[in-house]
Design a protein around this motif. Sequence first.
Motif, PDB file in Angstrom:
ATOM      1  N   VAL A   1       0.841  -1.205   0.000  1.00 62.08           N
ATOM      2  CA  VAL A   1       0.000   0.000   0.000  1.00 62.08           C
ATOM      3  C   VAL A   1       0.875   1.254   0.000  1.00 62.08           C
ATOM      4  CG1 VAL A   1      -1.662   1.340   1.347  1.00 62.08           C
ATOM      5  CG2 VAL A   1      -1.994  -1.119   1.047  1.00 62.08           C
ATOM      6  N   ALA A   2       1.908   1.267   0.835  1.00 66.60           N
ATOM      7  CA  ALA A   2       2.809   2.423   0.888  1.00 66.60           C
ATOM      8  C   ALA A   2       3.481   2.641  -0.462  1.00 66.60           C
ATOM      9  CB  ALA A   2       3.843   2.232   1.987  1.00 66.60           C
ATOM     10  N   SER A   3       3.868   1.557  -1.112  1.00 69.19           N
ATOM     11  CA  SER A   3       4.505   1.666  -2.421  1.00 69.19           C
ATOM     12  C   SER A   3       3.542   2.245  -3.450  1.00 69.19           C
ATOM     13  CB  SER A   3       4.980   0.289  -2.870  1.00 69.19           C
ATOM     14  OG  SER A   3       5.425   0.330  -4.200  1.00 69.19           O
ATOM     15  N   ARG A   4       2.340   1.767  -3.439  1.00 67.16           N
ATOM     16  CA  ARG A   4       1.348   2.263  -4.409  1.00 67.16           C
ATOM     17  C   ARG A   4       0.997   3.717  -4.143  1.00 67.16           C
ATOM     18  NH1 ARG A   4      -2.877  -2.753  -5.366  1.00 67.16           N
ATOM     19  NH2 ARG A   4      -1.369  -4.096  -6.412  1.00 67.16           N
ATOM     20  N   LEU A   5       0.876   4.084  -2.877  1.00 66.99           N
ATOM     21  CA  LEU A   5       0.548   5.469  -2.550  1.00 66.99           C
ATOM     22  C   LEU A   5       1.682   6.417  -2.928  1.00 66.99           C
ATOM     23  CD1 LEU A   5      -1.214   5.051   0.910  1.00 66.99           C
ATOM     24  CD2 LEU A   5      -2.266   5.725  -1.245  1.00 66.99           C
ATOM     25  N   GLY A   6       2.908   5.919  -2.876  1.00 68.50           N
ATOM     26  CA  GLY A   6       4.051   6.759  -3.199  1.00 68.50           C
ATOM     27  C   GLY A   6       4.445   6.734  -4.661  1.00 68.50           C
ATOM     28  N   ASP A   7       3.713   6.018  -5.491  1.00 66.13           N
ATOM     29  CA  ASP A   7       4.038   5.892  -6.914  1.00 66.13           C
ATOM     30  C   ASP A   7       3.845   7.238  -7.613  1.00 66.13           C
ATOM     31  OD1 ASP A   7       4.392   5.225  -9.549  1.00 66.13           O
ATOM     32  OD2 ASP A   7       3.014   3.535  -9.517  1.00 66.13           O
ATOM     33  N   LYS A   8       4.917   7.798  -8.122  1.00 67.31           N
ATOM     34  CA  LYS A   8       4.857   9.099  -8.807  1.00 67.31           C
ATOM     35  C   LYS A   8       4.676   8.952 -10.318  1.00 67.31           C
ATOM     36  CE  LYS A   8       5.886  11.248  -4.965  1.00 67.31           C
ATOM     37  NZ  LYS A   8       4.812  11.440  -4.064  1.00 67.31           N
ATOM     38  N   ASN A   9       4.693   7.717 -10.815  1.00 68.01           N
ATOM     39  CA  ASN A   9       4.568   7.470 -12.242  1.00 68.01           C
ATOM     40  C   ASN A   9       3.091   7.539 -12.647  1.00 68.01           C
ATOM     41  OD1 ASN A   9       4.503   6.504 -14.858  1.00 68.01           O
ATOM     42  ND2 ASN A   9       5.901   4.803 -14.464  1.00 68.01           N
ATOM     43  N   ARG A  10       2.717   8.612 -13.292  1.00 70.23           N
ATOM     44  CA  ARG A  10       1.307   8.827 -13.655  1.00 70.23           C
ATOM     45  C   ARG A  10       0.747   7.753 -14.579  1.00 70.23           C
ATOM     46  NH1 ARG A  10      -1.554  13.454 -12.745  1.00 70.23           N
ATOM     47  NH2 ARG A  10      -0.502  14.962 -11.439  1.00 70.23           N
ATOM     48  N   SER A  11       1.609   7.042 -15.288  1.00 74.30           N
ATOM     49  CA  SER A  11       1.113   5.997 -16.188  1.00 74.30           C
ATOM     50  C   SER A  11       0.528   4.825 -15.392  1.00 74.30           C
ATOM     51  CB  SER A  11       2.223   5.506 -17.122  1.00 74.30           C
ATOM     52  OG  SER A  11       3.215   4.798 -16.402  1.00 74.30           O
ATOM     53  N   ASN A  12       0.817   4.744 -14.111  1.00 74.54           N
ATOM     54  CA  ASN A  12       0.261   3.693 -13.259  1.00 74.54           C
ATOM     55  C   ASN A  12      -1.026   4.118 -12.554  1.00 74.54           C
ATOM     56  OD1 ASN A  12       2.396   1.959 -13.834  1.00 74.54           O
ATOM     57  ND2 ASN A  12       3.633   2.788 -12.183  1.00 74.54           N
ATOM     58  N   TRP A  13      -1.422   5.362 -12.736  1.00 73.92           N
ATOM     59  CA  TRP A  13      -2.591   5.890 -12.056  1.00 73.92           C
ATOM     60  C   TRP A  13      -3.849   5.671 -12.901  1.00 73.92           C
ATOM     61  CZ3 TRP A  13      -0.914  11.444 -10.181  1.00 73.92           C
ATOM     62  CH2 TRP A  13       0.209  11.326  -9.369  1.00 73.92           C
TER      63      TRP A  13
END
Length: 65
Positions: free
Chosen positions: A40-52
């Motif tokens: 969850v922490a990794s996903r919340l910190g994901d700055k790569n917009r292509s994963n959003w």
Amino acid sequence: MSVEQIKKEITVLTEPELNEVTAFLFHLRHRHDEEYQRLVASRLGDKNRSNWLTVEEFERELESR
């Protein structure tokens, strides 16, 4: 209160109340799961917009489940 009593009480909840209980139980189940917390922490910190997901994509995902 027994588990059977709790289950009986849950059956009369409204959908919003049931959603709240479901979210609470999900939280309880995962609160001590370190691997899940890291994910969850990794996903919340994901700055790569292509994963959003957009709001619309997210809603479609929810509806398809």
